[in-house]
Write a protein that holds these residues in place. Sequence first.
Motif, PDB file in Angstrom:
ATOM      1  N   PRO A 104      84.610 -81.454 134.038  1.00 10.32           N
ATOM      2  CA  PRO A 104      85.478 -80.251 135.221  1.00 10.32           C
ATOM      3  C   PRO A 104      84.629 -80.328 136.590  1.00 10.32           C
ATOM      4  O   PRO A 104      83.285 -81.017 136.516  1.00 10.32           O
ATOM      5  CB  PRO A 104      84.577 -79.164 134.471  1.00 10.32           C
ATOM      6  CG  PRO A 104      84.522 -79.345 132.919  1.00 10.32           C
ATOM      7  CD  PRO A 104      84.218 -80.971 133.013  1.00 10.32           C
ATOM      8  N   GLY A 105      85.636 -80.558 137.467  1.00  5.16           N
ATOM      9  CA  GLY A 105      84.902 -80.810 138.780  1.00  5.16           C
ATOM     10  C   GLY A 105      84.891 -82.172 139.171  1.00  5.16           C
ATOM     11  O   GLY A 105      84.611 -82.689 140.287  1.00  5.16           O
ATOM     12  N   GLY A 106      85.298 -83.298 138.309  1.00  6.66           N
ATOM     13  CA  GLY A 106      85.033 -84.661 138.287  1.00  6.66           C
ATOM     14  C   GLY A 106      86.235 -85.308 139.241  1.00  6.66           C
ATOM     15  O   GLY A 106      87.371 -84.423 139.517  1.00  6.66           O
ATOM     16  N   LEU A 107      85.902 -86.517 139.944  1.00  6.12           N
ATOM     17  CA  LEU A 107      86.842 -87.291 140.675  1.00  6.12           C
ATOM     18  C   LEU A 107      87.208 -88.613 140.112  1.00  6.12           C
ATOM     19  O   LEU A 107      86.355 -89.232 139.648  1.00  6.12           O
ATOM     20  CB  LEU A 107      85.972 -87.067 142.132  1.00  6.12           C
ATOM     21  CG  LEU A 107      86.108 -85.889 143.118  1.00  6.12           C
ATOM     22  CD1 LEU A 107      84.945 -86.140 144.354  1.00  6.12           C
ATOM     23  CD2 LEU A 107      87.348 -85.435 143.490  1.00  6.12           C
ATOM     24  N   LEU A 108      88.291 -88.893 140.753  1.00  5.87           N
ATOM     25  CA  LEU A 108      88.892 -90.144 140.473  1.00  5.87           C
ATOM     26  C   LEU A 108      89.031 -90.860 141.652  1.00  5.87           C
ATOM     27  O   LEU A 108      89.645 -90.147 142.652  1.00  5.87           O
ATOM     28  CB  LEU A 108      90.294 -90.118 139.719  1.00  5.87           C
ATOM     29  CG  LEU A 108      91.134 -91.312 139.955  1.00  5.87           C
ATOM     30  CD1 LEU A 108      90.634 -92.564 138.888  1.00  5.87           C
ATOM     31  CD2 LEU A 108      92.614 -90.867 139.275  1.00  5.87           C
ATOM     32  N   VAL A 109      88.680 -92.251 142.034  1.00 13.06           N
ATOM     33  CA  VAL A 109      89.110 -92.967 143.074  1.00 13.06           C
ATOM     34  C   VAL A 109      89.998 -93.914 142.582  1.00 13.06           C
ATOM     35  O   VAL A 109      89.690 -94.708 141.674  1.00 13.06           O
ATOM     36  CB  VAL A 109      87.793 -93.578 143.762  1.00 13.06           C
ATOM     37  CG1 VAL A 109      88.288 -94.411 144.940  1.00 13.06           C
ATOM     38  CG2 VAL A 109      86.827 -92.466 144.321  1.00 13.06           C
ATOM     39  N   VAL A 110      91.083 -94.016 143.229  1.00 14.98           N
ATOM     40  CA  VAL A 110      92.273 -95.038 143.039  1.00 14.98           C
ATOM     41  C   VAL A 110      92.368 -95.850 144.276  1.00 14.98           C
ATOM     42  O   VAL A 110      92.617 -95.259 145.339  1.00 14.98           O
ATOM     43  CB  VAL A 110      93.607 -94.512 142.499  1.00 14.98           C
ATOM     44  CG1 VAL A 110      94.710 -95.702 142.258  1.00 14.98           C
ATOM     45  CG2 VAL A 110      93.384 -93.626 141.435  1.00 14.98           C
ATOM     46  N   GLU A 111      92.215 -97.219 144.052  1.00 11.84           N
ATOM     47  CA  GLU A 111      92.478 -98.193 145.372  1.00 11.84           C
ATOM     48  C   GLU A 111      93.505 -99.075 144.741  1.00 11.84           C
ATOM     49  O   GLU A 111      93.474 -99.783 143.726  1.00 11.84           O
ATOM     50  CB  GLU A 111      91.212 -98.800 145.740  1.00 11.84           C
ATOM     51  CG  GLU A 111      91.300 -99.377 147.027  1.00 11.84           C
ATOM     52  CD  GLU A 111      90.282 -99.851 147.903  1.00 11.84           C
ATOM     53  OE1 GLU A 111      89.149 -99.324 147.478  1.00 11.84           O
ATOM     54  OE2 GLU A 111      90.218-101.049 148.622  1.00 11.84           O
ATOM     55  N   VAL A 112      94.359 -99.307 145.580  1.00  7.54           N
ATOM     56  CA  VAL A 112      95.566-100.396 145.423  1.00  7.54           C
ATOM     57  C   VAL A 112      96.122-100.943 146.614  1.00  7.54           C
ATOM     58  O   VAL A 112      95.933-100.479 147.802  1.00  7.54           O
ATOM     59  CB  VAL A 112      96.988 -99.608 144.526  1.00  7.54           C
ATOM     60  CG1 VAL A 112      96.496 -99.294 143.163  1.00  7.54           C
ATOM     61  CG2 VAL A 112      97.487 -98.396 145.487  1.00  7.54           C
ATOM     62  N   PRO A 113      96.575-102.216 146.482  1.00  9.91           N
ATOM     63  CA  PRO A 113      97.141-102.756 147.763  1.00  9.91           C
ATOM     64  C   PRO A 113      98.427-101.929 148.315  1.00  9.91           C
ATOM     65  O   PRO A 113      99.181-101.329 147.293  1.00  9.91           O
ATOM     66  CB  PRO A 113      97.411-104.232 147.374  1.00  9.91           C
ATOM     67  CG  PRO A 113      97.301-104.252 145.960  1.00  9.91           C
ATOM     68  CD  PRO A 113      96.774-103.118 145.415  1.00  9.91           C
ATOM     69  N   ASN A 114      98.521-101.954 149.482  1.00  5.00           N
ATOM     70  CA  ASN A 114      99.705-101.306 149.979  1.00  5.00           C
ATOM     71  C   ASN A 114     100.963-102.126 150.133  1.00  5.00           C
ATOM     72  O   ASN A 114     100.788-103.132 151.186  1.00  5.00           O
ATOM     73  CB  ASN A 114      99.335-100.645 151.476  1.00  5.00           C
ATOM     74  CG  ASN A 114     100.410 -99.603 151.962  1.00  5.00           C
ATOM     75  OD1 ASN A 114     101.462 -99.384 151.522  1.00  5.00           O
ATOM     76  ND2 ASN A 114      99.821 -99.112 153.156  1.00  5.00           N
ATOM     77  N   PHE A 115     101.889-101.851 149.791  1.00  2.02           N
ATOM     78  CA  PHE A 115     103.162-102.781 149.905  1.00  2.02           C
ATOM     79  C   PHE A 115     104.021-102.542 151.359  1.00  2.02           C
ATOM     80  O   PHE A 115     104.092-103.750 151.857  1.00  2.02           O
ATOM     81  CB  PHE A 115     104.357-102.262 149.016  1.00  2.02           C
ATOM     82  CG  PHE A 115     105.326-103.307 148.976  1.00  2.02           C
ATOM     83  CD1 PHE A 115     105.524-104.577 148.442  1.00  2.02           C
ATOM     84  CD2 PHE A 115     106.805-102.846 149.577  1.00  2.02           C
ATOM     85  CE1 PHE A 115     106.428-105.664 148.693  1.00  2.02           C
ATOM     86  CE2 PHE A 115     107.822-103.833 149.501  1.00  2.02           C
ATOM     87  CZ  PHE A 115     107.581-105.132 149.067  1.00  2.02           C
ATOM     88  N   ALA A 116     103.387-101.453 152.069  1.00  2.00           N
ATOM     89  CA  ALA A 116     103.898-101.455 153.404  1.00  2.00           C
ATOM     90  C   ALA A 116     102.929-102.253 154.528  1.00  2.00           C
ATOM     91  O   ALA A 116     103.107-101.883 155.633  1.00  2.00           O
ATOM     92  CB  ALA A 116     103.834 -99.865 153.677  1.00  2.00           C
ATOM     93  N   ASP A 117     101.949-102.648 154.065  1.00  2.00           N
ATOM     94  CA  ASP A 117     100.908-103.708 154.968  1.00  2.00           C
ATOM     95  C   ASP A 117     101.851-104.520 155.896  1.00  2.00           C
ATOM     96  O   ASP A 117     102.751-105.135 155.695  1.00  2.00           O
ATOM     97  CB  ASP A 117     100.369-104.737 153.597  1.00  2.00           C
ATOM     98  CG  ASP A 117      99.604-105.782 154.341  1.00  2.00           C
ATOM     99  OD1 ASP A 117      99.220-105.812 155.618  1.00  2.00           O
ATOM    100  OD2 ASP A 117      98.721-106.240 153.425  1.00  2.00           O
ATOM    101  N   VAL A 118     101.138-104.282 157.101  1.00  2.00           N
ATOM    102  CA  VAL A 118     102.040-104.715 158.330  1.00  2.00           C
ATOM    103  C   VAL A 118     102.211-106.456 158.277  1.00  2.00           C
ATOM    104  O   VAL A 118     103.296-106.851 158.788  1.00  2.00           O
ATOM    105  CB  VAL A 118     101.277-104.479 159.487  1.00  2.00           C
ATOM    106  CG1 VAL A 118     100.073-104.760 159.688  1.00  2.00           C
ATOM    107  CG2 VAL A 118     102.110-104.561 160.720  1.00  2.00           C
ATOM    108  N   ALA A 119     101.321-106.718 157.752  1.00  2.00           N
ATOM    109  CA  ALA A 119     101.417-108.566 157.474  1.00  2.00           C
ATOM    110  C   ALA A 119     102.375-109.064 156.551  1.00  2.00           C
ATOM    111  O   ALA A 119     102.774-110.328 156.424  1.00  2.00           O
ATOM    112  CB  ALA A 119     100.095-109.105 157.314  1.00  2.00           C
TER     113      ALA A 119
END
Length: 334
Positions: A191-206
């Motif tokens: 209860p009250g816990g958090l998730l952190v999700v990190e992924v590459p962004n396809f909209a990456d400018v490069a």
Amino acid sequence: MPARIALDHCPLCARDAASAETLYAGPPGGVGIRRCRGCGLVFATDFATAEELGADYGARAERDVEVSAAATAGGHDRPGIARKRARVALYDRLSHGRIGRPHPGSRALDIGCNTGLLLDVLAGYGYATAGIERSPAAAQAIAAGHRILRVDIEGADDLGERFDLITLTHVLEHLRRPVAALQWIGRHLAPGGLLVVEVPNFADVARPLWGLKYRALELGDHLSFFERATLEEAIARAGLGLVELWSAPQASTLLFPSLLSGLDLGLAGLRRLRPRRAPATAHDLGARARGGGRIGRVVEPLLGALDRADPWLEERFGAGCPWGANLVAVVGAG
Ligand SMILES: [Zn+2]
């Protein structure tokens, strides 16, 4: 030619892949990229078999173990820990200080924890730490004092324990059933816990500069290519609640993937001349850099110098910049 399996449904909404729009057809027998006309997710036409990925991850992880063991034997912080600390400080800022002030007895789980560097940082904050890792790198995480759990997060297994913090960094894009994995996480949050999700962004400018040769796409390995809207969609479909979604540009991720993509092209040429000496890919070179050693001693300070430009970039382009190279979502239970 590596063994591949065709992806016949959108990993996010399960719509028939044949109806998706083709963004890159890919070379004959190779991997292309499509966009789902239902939910908008960009996804690969094919992915490598588990056996093939297992062999690849195993080889990488053994190198990591070797280097890390050498580092811990000297009693020093493990290579790469400073940048992990900076990453956790970002997660803490996005959580409005909740991640950095765990209550006594808080538990953290890092899914795909590799050698356990992120868990080292979380243990420093006072969390009791556990990781999920199938590769031989798990041995190093255990040696560093973390518990390793064996479970299929795309399945129905219940660990029988709940976590105050779950981290899933650069994992979701590899999964065949990303919503099922997020639902599994939802069931394992305290209860009250958090998730952190990190992924590459396809909209990456490069990314458009390189097309399918862009290193960060990891074609055959990554199934889904998220953007802000589709990561939000995945979180909503799993019944979870978004707290923050950050995608500010960062100097290192602005430059390094392009540098590695260019190196890949250069190394392919070098391999033709000196097949034994050349690293197989820029990824191998990157792994050597992260693991320390001669390349690491050059690259780590360079990355550190680039990192100092990040506050300016975030101020200039905003935390919700659509084209930053990575997406970080802080998520709560429903
Ligand atoms: Zn879809």
